[in-house]
Enzyme design. Structure first.
Site, PDB file in Angstrom:
ATOM      1  N   GLN A 182      -3.103  27.358  72.662  1.00 38.80           N
ATOM      2  CA  GLN A 182      -2.398  26.063  72.626  1.00 38.80           C
ATOM      3  C   GLN A 182      -1.774  25.761  73.987  1.00 38.80           C
ATOM      4  O   GLN A 182      -1.766  24.621  74.444  1.00 38.80           O
ATOM      5  CB  GLN A 182      -1.286  26.083  71.564  1.00 38.80           C
ATOM      6  CG  GLN A 182      -1.745  26.384  70.163  1.00 38.80           C
ATOM      7  CD  GLN A 182      -2.629  25.318  69.567  1.00 38.80           C
ATOM      8  OE1 GLN A 182      -2.500  24.146  69.919  1.00 38.80           O
ATOM      9  NE2 GLN A 182      -3.536  25.704  68.696  1.00 38.80           N
ATOM     10  N   HIS A 198      -3.270  31.588  63.805  1.00 41.33           N
ATOM     11  CA  HIS A 198      -4.446  30.834  63.352  1.00 41.33           C
ATOM     12  C   HIS A 198      -4.476  29.394  63.882  1.00 41.33           C
ATOM     13  O   HIS A 198      -3.540  28.944  64.510  1.00 41.33           O
ATOM     14  CB  HIS A 198      -4.607  30.899  61.828  1.00 41.33           C
ATOM     15  CG  HIS A 198      -3.586  30.158  61.025  1.00 41.33           C
ATOM     16  ND1 HIS A 198      -3.764  29.897  59.692  1.00 41.33           N
ATOM     17  CD2 HIS A 198      -2.379  29.633  61.362  1.00 41.33           C
ATOM     18  CE1 HIS A 198      -2.713  29.241  59.239  1.00 41.33           C
ATOM     19  NE2 HIS A 198      -1.869  29.072  60.229  1.00 41.33           N
ATOM     20  N   GLU A 199      -5.595  28.753  63.681  1.00 42.95           N
ATOM     21  CA  GLU A 199      -5.828  27.386  64.198  1.00 42.95           C
ATOM     22  C   GLU A 199      -5.615  27.319  65.703  1.00 42.95           C
ATOM     23  O   GLU A 199      -5.046  26.348  66.226  1.00 42.95           O
ATOM     24  CB  GLU A 199      -4.910  26.376  63.499  1.00 42.95           C
ATOM     25  CG  GLU A 199      -5.313  26.029  62.089  1.00 42.95           C
ATOM     26  CD  GLU A 199      -6.575  25.180  61.991  1.00 42.95           C
ATOM     27  OE1 GLU A 199      -7.055  24.684  63.027  1.00 42.95           O
ATOM     28  OE2 GLU A 199      -7.091  25.041  60.879  1.00 42.95           O
ATOM     29  N   GLY A 200      -6.086  28.324  66.418  1.00 44.22           N
ATOM     30  CA  GLY A 200      -5.868  28.371  67.858  1.00 44.22           C
ATOM     31  C   GLY A 200      -4.592  29.129  68.143  1.00 44.22           C
ATOM     32  O   GLY A 200      -3.496  28.592  67.936  1.00 44.22           O
TER      33      GLY A 200
END
Lengths: 601, 601
Positions: B449, B442-444
């Site tokens: 990343q 999650h969150e990228g």
């Protein structure tokens, strides 16, 4: 994605018939009635049965795990239906003698059949693999009466079985077990103690459960040398084979696991009422060597389970990556262009190639190891039998531990490819991971496998076992060296082989000097290095076959062989180079872990 | 083992006050009312509250996950009690201005407080961390009215919030979202669409839920440039702050996850009846940059969550290894000798050292990155602010992705140390692993990343961001070089730094030539290399502090500093050398994944 195959049949044929020549096993008298057709038919039957009767309840038996109601283990009915179908088709006896009603298949082919069930549903397959193990052990060490009363019903699929080794206080350290066996006037024993982590320990899936129990006869030697092996049936069996009284063995609790939930794992108490009847198997105090006689096969079985779970995740994530469209190539700046399939992204391909390289590499090594079991047990030439045994001793901890570790990493990649979806229980890849995580723990934790490899196997027959491995790898290097396209890989494997040899020499010299703690301190990394070496070796072997086949293969076959070459390239470029750092650490006899003190943490 | 601490407070003090000097942040006017005492008091309060109100239901909220009954989300009552206590203690406003009722703490200290809740119960803590994010974003981009109606109640702990980015067909690829926002006569918007993976998406834990929703205003640019940001409350809020009508946003389903089960994760439908009211936040089509304004903090938050779960597993397995006795040293041949504690075994120490090196290394890096947020937001010197921002841009994907990957590996080690017990849900380490596995997704996702780091961050300010990192690392090498005991490590870090520089130069040159796909093909391994470099850097920094402290420390303090030196040694000997193989692969611009074709799999 219901059409996702259980296994890539093309790859199986490649390993069995192109890299290896398994039908040549039929040259042994025991298998002379067989041929490629019967092998293929057995495998196809296992595949179809696994798909029809094991796969459909794989998720359900995870979600609705076994539980106790009034002391009785409740298991969803699909498990028994699957096992009944397995028995009906004769698979419990696939390795057994024809005169015992068996198929008399080689271990290698039986392992492939087991692999079908394992990739479909590793938990339900677990019951059958344990039963195999019990039957095989009784075949070797049981008395004729024990074989008749306990083994034959297993082969008929009427009984199941367990291996009762661990106790709550003694898992990796079997010398510390406290279960006792006291001889009774009639020559039978009374068993008293508690056993932990017993898969298939109690249930009503079969008429009876045949427990193989390690226990100590009072007055015997301490430690592992005082362990004896007993058969303890859930129900006693009358001399005519009819069921007798319920024996004094009780399920005292069920373990709730991260994965492999479909196979009940229990805490068993033997002899709570002082009436647990057991029968000595083989000789007194020989329990551990007898159990370990079967250990190579058991550990290769764990390895193949790990590999098939790795395979399940690979196949699923591959199909998903072909179908799911998400994002664009990094040089595509037009947001109105259509998204591409996940498989178009380099990083997704990396994760797919990694899974392929791990799973297919480990599978080829495991099947190679399985053929050594058949050679050991059947070759007319005693020196060939002995060499096969030595080769097997070295490869077993690698097949078990490397596959357990790395096929979990493969499952982890499958989750990552599916992203948020992979993190949900609506998709199967998280269960593959959870199921697989056990394989680094059971049948000897991987740290124990590493100590076995470095501390015991390297010294076997004065180092001959290891020398045979070096010789086999060198032969593959020489063979592949004739193919210029593979020069990069044969050169790299030669370098890796020298690193492994130097590292082994340093470590065995350290051990020979008596610096046991220092020599074994980094055993886990030694196993990692040796595992990478062996997997690279199987990739070079596969690449050599593929490279030769390419020039004559039909165009429809080209992609398969190109895939083999690409996976080989991946493993040599991305994974094998990691061993140089391990070799340096090992050769330096690094003592960081020994010098760390508990109070410094 | 109920006494297992949430966190090693001694290590926390070391990072905040010995490696860093966080009280120096009080030199900024915003924090001038604070000092070490108030920082420590806030952290202690968070710790005690987390232990009392978050930790006790960590396992229960996993076992009894949120579920829907008649369309309403049911959550065990302990979650609301925990959140109420959190609100009561003022933590929702810990970063907020004093005149908004906030504690006005630096981000760094707030992050440490969040870390206490995360290590106790990452799921319940998730609700609070999302609310922070929404409040912080409204603080920057909200109108005064939006701040009054939506942000202030969050700070008061009355409202919670969510981030609604992903859609079922658009996870990593936000440019493809299809949720629309149409302007209404009164200037508000009507939102229509579906959002997936919404943590905290629907519940009755708070009076209201403030959704931040990405949507497209018809007629705007395509792709990410046409995304706008809207605030969509679950209940409309009247101008006087009193609750209004239920808004047209409905939970359409709940995702059943591998871990982090205690925080409801939902599929939300906006505007099924055409009546979903949303309010534009900031400017049209600026939704993504605005959301990304908060992204560094959000991603450091994910990193710290991963680290604290890694920490939870480390602390538990450490205590277990001290207490559980199993086996003997390999040179102990007497089976009657007593078993030793697990921590005595070299391989167990290796796994403990690995966890310590990963968790404490990543923690130090994350806290260092957090101080950059405070410097960026508060330093009077504009060039210092800008440099802090550049440093932060480079470190953020590393803190997020490296911590996510490696702290999962740490959790895996914790399971292995506990063996069969670790594989059961009776022990917490398997849940730590399951909870942590989300952080690479999650969150990228971590692959994103890596592309962010290599494709965007290396080029930032003409490469200045990267040069600042090199300069910072070189400064630490120079400083540690003055300590002869650390010569091995400062030399090794210098070599690693040069490898990273050469690798970065090669890759950025490749990208500058326009070979985007080739340059980014192995981005994941670039992030892996840079992550190891940065963690080694934090270990050298920690070792330098420890080495200097050793000579003057009281004897009771010596073990702590020796532990720091041992973990540094472990990381440099066992982990850092792996980057040389990565550097070689990256510098060769290996195209294996690009050349692999989908039909070859």
């Amino acid at each position: 994605m219901a059409s996702t195959p259980l296994i890539d049949r093309r790859n199986l044929d490649f390993v069995l018939h192109e890299m290896l020549d398994t039908p040549s096993l039929c040259g042994y008298p025991r298998f002379s009635e067989h041929g490629r057709e019967t092998f293929d038919a057995a495998i196809a039957a296992a595949h179809d049965l696994a798909l029809a009767k094991f796969a459909p309840h794989n998720r359900k038996s995870d979600a609705e795990e076994p539980h106790l109601v009034d002391g009785r283990v409740q298991i969803i009915p699909e498990v028994k239906l699957g096992l009944d179908a397995h028995a009906e088709a004769g698979f419990p006896a696939m390795m057994a003698d024809a005169h015992d009603g068996g198929m008399q298949l080689p271990y290698t082919i039986a392992l492939v059949c087991d692999a079908m069930f394992a990739t479909a549903n590793v938990a339900t397959a677990g019951y059958t693999m344990l039963a195999h193990g019990v039957a095989n052990l009784l075949k070797v060490y049981g008395t004729p009466a024990q074989q008749e009363l306990f083994m034959r019903p297993i082969l008929q699929g009427r009984f199941l079985g367990t291996m009762c080794l661990s106790e709550p206080q003694a898992g990796s350290s079997l010398g510390d077990i406290t279960t006792t066996a006291t001889m009774h006037a009639d020559g039978s024993f009374r068993i008293s103690g508690a056993k932990m982590w017993i898969s298939g320990g109690d249930h009503e899936l079969s008429e009876n459960i045949i427990h193989l129990v390690l226990a100590k006869i009072p007055g015997g030697p301490s430690g592992v040398k005082g362990i004896s092996l007993f058969v303890v049936p859930r129900f006693l069996v009358n001399a005519d084979g009819t069921p007798g009284a319920r024996n004094d063995v009780q399920v005292a609790g069920i373990n709730h696991k991260l994965g492999q939930r479909g196979i009940v794992n229990s805490f068993l108490k033997f002899g709570e009422r002082g009436e647990c009847v057991g029968f000595l198997v083989g000789r007194e105090h020989q329990g551990l060597p007898q159990m370990f006689h079967m250990m190579n096969e058991a550990r290769i079985g764990v390895g193949i389970g790990a590999i098939m779970l790795g395979n399940a995740g690979y196949q699923y994530s591959l199909e998903y990556a072909r179908e799911r469209r998400q994002g664009r190539h990094p040089d595509q700046k037009d947001p109105a262009s259509p998204p591409v399939a996940l498989i178009e992204h380099a990083d997704v391909r990396r994760m797919l190639l990694r899974q392929k390289a791990i799973v297919e590499g480990a599978f080829a090594l495991a099947i190679h190891a399985a053929t050594l079991v058949d050679i050991r047990d059947n070759d007319p030439d005693a020196s060939k039998r002995q060499e096969a045994q030595l080769r097997l001793e070295v490869l077993t901890p690698i097949v078990k531990a490397w596959s357990g570790d790395w096929c979990c990493k493969a499952n982890d990649d499958a989750i990552q490819i599916l992203g948020g979806y992979g993190y949900t229980r609506e998709y199967p890849v998280e269960q593959n991971y959870r199921d697989n995580r056990l394989n680094s723990i059971h049948e000897g934790a991987n740290g124990i496998q590493a100590i076995d490899l470095l501390g015991r196997k390297t010294a076997l027959a004065d180092g001959t076992a290891l020398k045979l491995l070096w010789r086999d790898i060198q032969a593959s290097i020489d063979e592949a060296g004739a193919l210029p396209e593979l020069g990069e890989y044969s050169d790299a494997l030669a370098v890796a082989l020298r690193s492994a040899q130097r590292t082994s020499d340093q470590l065995t010299a350290c051990l020979a000097r008596g610096e046991i703690r220092l020599g074994l301190a980094n055993a886990t990394h030694y196993l990692g290095l040796m595992g990478h070496l062996c997997i690279a070796w199987t990739w070079l072997r596969q690449a050599a076959v593929a490279q030769r086949a390419l020039s004559v293969a039909a165009s429809s076959e080209q992609p398969f062989y190109q895939g083999k070459l690409a996976a080989c390239r991946y493993f040599f470029r991305y994974e094998l180079p990691a061993i140089e750092a391990l070799a340096a650490l090992l050769q330096a006899l690094d003592a960081t872990t020994l010098e760390m003190r508990p109070d410094w943490f």
